[in-house]
Design a protein around this motif. Structure first.
Motif, PDB file in Angstrom:
ATOM      1  N   PRO A   1     -30.012 -15.630  24.095  1.00 29.31           N
ATOM      2  CA  PRO A   1     -30.827 -15.522  25.309  1.00 29.31           C
ATOM      3  C   PRO A   1     -32.228 -16.060  25.032  1.00 29.31           C
TER       4      PRO A   1
ATOM      5  N   VAL B   1     -21.152 -15.409  29.995  1.00 28.86           N
ATOM      6  CA  VAL B   1     -21.829 -14.270  30.602  1.00 28.86           C
ATOM      7  C   VAL B   1     -21.403 -13.010  29.854  1.00 28.86           C
ATOM      8  N   TYR B   2     -22.377 -12.300  29.298  1.00 28.10           N
ATOM      9  CA  TYR B   2     -22.120 -11.057  28.571  1.00 28.10           C
ATOM     10  C   TYR B   2     -22.914  -9.924  29.213  1.00 28.10           C
ATOM     11  N   ASP B   3     -22.355  -8.724  29.169  1.00 25.93           N
ATOM     12  CA  ASP B   3     -23.102  -7.540  29.594  1.00 25.93           C
ATOM     13  C   ASP B   3     -23.968  -7.059  28.436  1.00 25.93           C
ATOM     14  N   ALA B   4     -25.278  -7.119  28.616  1.00 19.73           N
ATOM     15  CA  ALA B   4     -26.207  -6.652  27.589  1.00 19.73           C
ATOM     16  C   ALA B   4     -26.487  -5.173  27.810  1.00 19.73           C
TER      17      ALA B   4
ATOM     18  N   PHE C   1     -26.254  -7.505  22.525  1.00 17.95           N
ATOM     19  CA  PHE C   1     -24.940  -7.465  23.152  1.00 17.95           C
ATOM     20  C   PHE C   1     -24.078  -6.441  22.420  1.00 17.95           C
TER      21      PHE C   1
ATOM     22  N   THR D   1     -25.811 -11.104  31.435  1.00 15.80           N
ATOM     23  CA  THR D   1     -26.756 -12.066  30.878  1.00 15.80           C
ATOM     24  C   THR D   1     -26.031 -13.385  30.636  1.00 15.80           C
ATOM     25  N   THR D   2     -26.519 -14.430  31.256  1.00 16.53           N
ATOM     26  CA  THR D   2     -25.916 -15.754  31.101  1.00 16.53           C
ATOM     27  C   THR D   2     -26.606 -16.500  29.968  1.00 16.53           C
ATOM     28  N   VAL D   3     -25.800 -17.037  29.054  1.00 20.80           N
ATOM     29  CA  VAL D   3     -26.343 -17.823  27.949  1.00 20.80           C
ATOM     30  C   VAL D   3     -25.603 -19.151  27.892  1.00 20.80           C
TER      31      VAL D   3
ATOM     32  N   THR E   1     -32.750  -9.018  23.099  1.00 17.51           N
ATOM     33  CA  THR E   1     -31.633  -8.506  23.880  1.00 17.51           C
ATOM     34  C   THR E   1     -30.432  -8.348  22.958  1.00 17.51           C
TER      35      THR E   1
ATOM     36  N   GLN F   1     -26.756  -5.160  31.712  1.00 18.65           N
ATOM     37  CA  GLN F   1     -27.249  -6.290  32.483  1.00 18.65           C
ATOM     38  C   GLN F   1     -26.449  -7.552  32.185  1.00 18.65           C
TER      39      GLN F   1
ATOM     40  N   ARG G   1     -32.027  -3.323  24.590  1.00 18.44           N
ATOM     41  CA  ARG G   1     -32.911  -4.149  23.773  1.00 18.44           C
ATOM     42  C   ARG G   1     -33.278  -3.419  22.492  1.00 18.44           C
TER      43      ARG G   1
END
Length: 279
Positions: free
Chosen positions: A258, A174-177, A195, A162-164, A193, A160, A180
């Motif tokens: 996040p 923006v990283y792809d997570a 990474f 994920t913008t941080v 979450t 997913q 969880r």
């Protein structure tokens, strides 16, 4: 499966001594990397590039960026060494990928040319920078086996995006997570979450907790987690919760956690606020 706080850990004196020695070796490695001659403590400036050529006091040449990437124009008598080759005059670094970078050598310094948050920058790293030469180490909580917890990793069906936020105001990462991690902390079921980590299968958790801004750095700490076992089990050793470079210097673009990674319990383990920030 209900994840519980880990009760496993060194129980006798010899095992506790070995546990402590392993932590101390880890912490020494952390400090050595940070205080490397061209590490983050050596950065003297963070210069964001534009289409208009700019000169900076801590690097040679006039720097600009555009459609074809980063360019430097060196004056007579100025020289950089890029990939072992001396360059003079005009030199193009080309288009640098996001989170990528190139190091150019200038005398005893390294000029980092990088791209962060969709913008190109230059970060000179000088070994004689006072922040580095005066570095005396990072305070930390004493290692304690009760902060070694077990958790369950659940991968997402698809990574997913994920913008941080970032340590630099207005910048985003923006990283792809990939998934969880769920675990029990202070009697509460929590999830974070994760990474991708620095090695295949490993994970990285960015978080804050109830100590953040009090005894630990306010913005973020990081925890590296080894690859899950076949059942998804992971070990979270919060004794190795580490500061990112932004805890020491304003010349860093570190990602922030996040929103869901703000833990409600005081994790009194790992690295504390650096002396440089406490002052």
């Amino acid at each position: 499966m209900t994840v519980q706080d880990s009760a496993a850990g060194p129980a006798d004196g010899a095992a506790l001594a070995a546990f402590t020695a392993e932590w101390e070796a880890w912490h020494r490695r952390q400090q050595a990397a940070l205080a490397d001659a061209h590490g983050f403590l050596a950065i003297t400036g963070q210069h964001w590039l534009t289409a208009d050529p700019q000169r900076f006091p801590d690097a040679p040449g006039a720097w600009s960026t555009g459609e074809h990437g980063v360019t430097v124009v060196l004056d007579d008598g100025e020289e950089l060494v890029v990939d072992g080759t001396a360059v003079r005059g005009r030199h193009s670094f080309g288009v640098i990928p996001e989170r990528g970078g190139v190091n150019a050598v200038w005398q005893d310094a390294v000029i980092e040319v990088a791209r962060r948050g969709g913008q190109d920058l230059v970060r000179p790293r000088h070994p004689g920078h006072p922040l580095r030469t005066s570095f005396s180490g990072t305070p930390a909580y004493a290692p304690d086996p009760r902060w070694v917890l077990t958790g369950r990793y659940t991968p997402f069906a698809e990574p997913q995006p994920t913008t941080v936020g970032a340590a630099v105001e207005g910048l985003e990462h923006v990283y792809d997570a990939p998934g969880r991690i769920e675990f029990t902390l202070g009697g509460r079921e929590v999830g974070v979450t994760a990474f991708n980590g620095g090695s295949p299968g490993s994970l990285l958790v960015l978080f804050t907790d109830a100590t953040s801004g009090l005894t630990t750095y306010a913005a973020v700490r990081s925890l590296r987690v080894e690859a899950p076992d076949p059942d998804g089990r992971v070990v979270l050793d919060f004794n190795r919760a580490a500061n990112l470079p932004c805890a020491y210097t304003a010349f860093a673009t570190c990602p922030l956690p996040p929103a869901g990674n703000r833990l409600p319990v005081a994790i009194e383990a790992g690295e504390k606020i650096p002396h440089e920030r406490a002052a």
